[in-house]
Scaffold this motif. Structure first.
Motif, mmCIF file in Angstrom:
data_model
loop_
_atom_site.group_PDB
_atom_site.id
_atom_site.type_symbol
_atom_site.label_atom_id
_atom_site.label_comp_id
_atom_site.label_asym_id
_atom_site.label_seq_id
_atom_site.Cartn_x
_atom_site.Cartn_y
_atom_site.Cartn_z
ATOM 1 N N UNK A 122 0.839 -1.206 0.000
ATOM 2 C CA UNK A 122 0.000 0.000 0.000
ATOM 3 C C UNK A 122 0.872 1.254 0.000
ATOM 4 N N UNK A 123 1.953 1.251 0.752
ATOM 5 C CA UNK A 123 2.860 2.395 0.778
ATOM 6 C C UNK A 123 3.483 2.633 -0.594
ATOM 7 N N UNK A 124 3.896 1.575 -1.275
ATOM 8 C CA UNK A 124 4.494 1.721 -2.606
ATOM 9 C C UNK A 124 3.468 2.276 -3.587
ATOM 10 N N UNK A 125 2.245 1.761 -3.555
ATOM 11 C CA UNK A 125 1.202 2.274 -4.452
ATOM 12 C C UNK A 125 0.912 3.736 -4.150
ATOM 13 N N UNK B 42 1.574 6.987 -6.629
ATOM 14 C CA UNK B 42 0.511 7.914 -6.964
ATOM 15 C C UNK B 42 1.011 9.349 -7.069
ATOM 16 N N UNK B 43 1.975 9.725 -6.254
ATOM 17 C CA UNK B 43 2.532 11.068 -6.340
ATOM 18 C C UNK B 43 3.375 11.234 -7.600
ATOM 19 N N UNK B 44 4.041 10.177 -8.012
ATOM 20 C CA UNK B 44 4.908 10.250 -9.181
ATOM 21 C C UNK B 44 4.100 10.213 -10.468
ATOM 22 N N UNK C 49 -1.528 19.764 -11.164
ATOM 23 C CA UNK C 49 -1.461 18.311 -11.018
ATOM 24 C C UNK C 49 -2.552 17.867 -10.067
ATOM 25 N N UNK C 50 -3.410 16.964 -10.540
ATOM 26 C CA UNK C 50 -4.539 16.516 -9.741
ATOM 27 C C UNK C 50 -4.229 15.250 -8.974
#
Length: 56
Positions: free
Chosen positions: A31-34, A38-40, A50-51
């Protein structure tokens, strides 16, 4: 015989709890990696801002 069964049951419970905790750690890492991806990988929204990559 009963104390031996109790010790074996305790060992089984501790092994099960240890496996569950280990599985929860792996879920937390995924979950942390996903979340970090998401920010990248978030796309540009209207007006060049950036949304969010998620809807909630």
């Amino acid at each position: 015989m009963v104390p031996l069964l109790l010790v074996l049951l305790l060992i089984l419970l501790l092994f099960g709890a240890g496996f569950a905790i280990e599985a929860l750690w792996w879920v937390a890492v995924i979950v942390l990696v996903v979340w970090l991806l998401g920010f990248v990988m978030r796309s540009a929204g209207a007006g060049g801002t950036r949304g969010r990559w998620y809807r909630w």
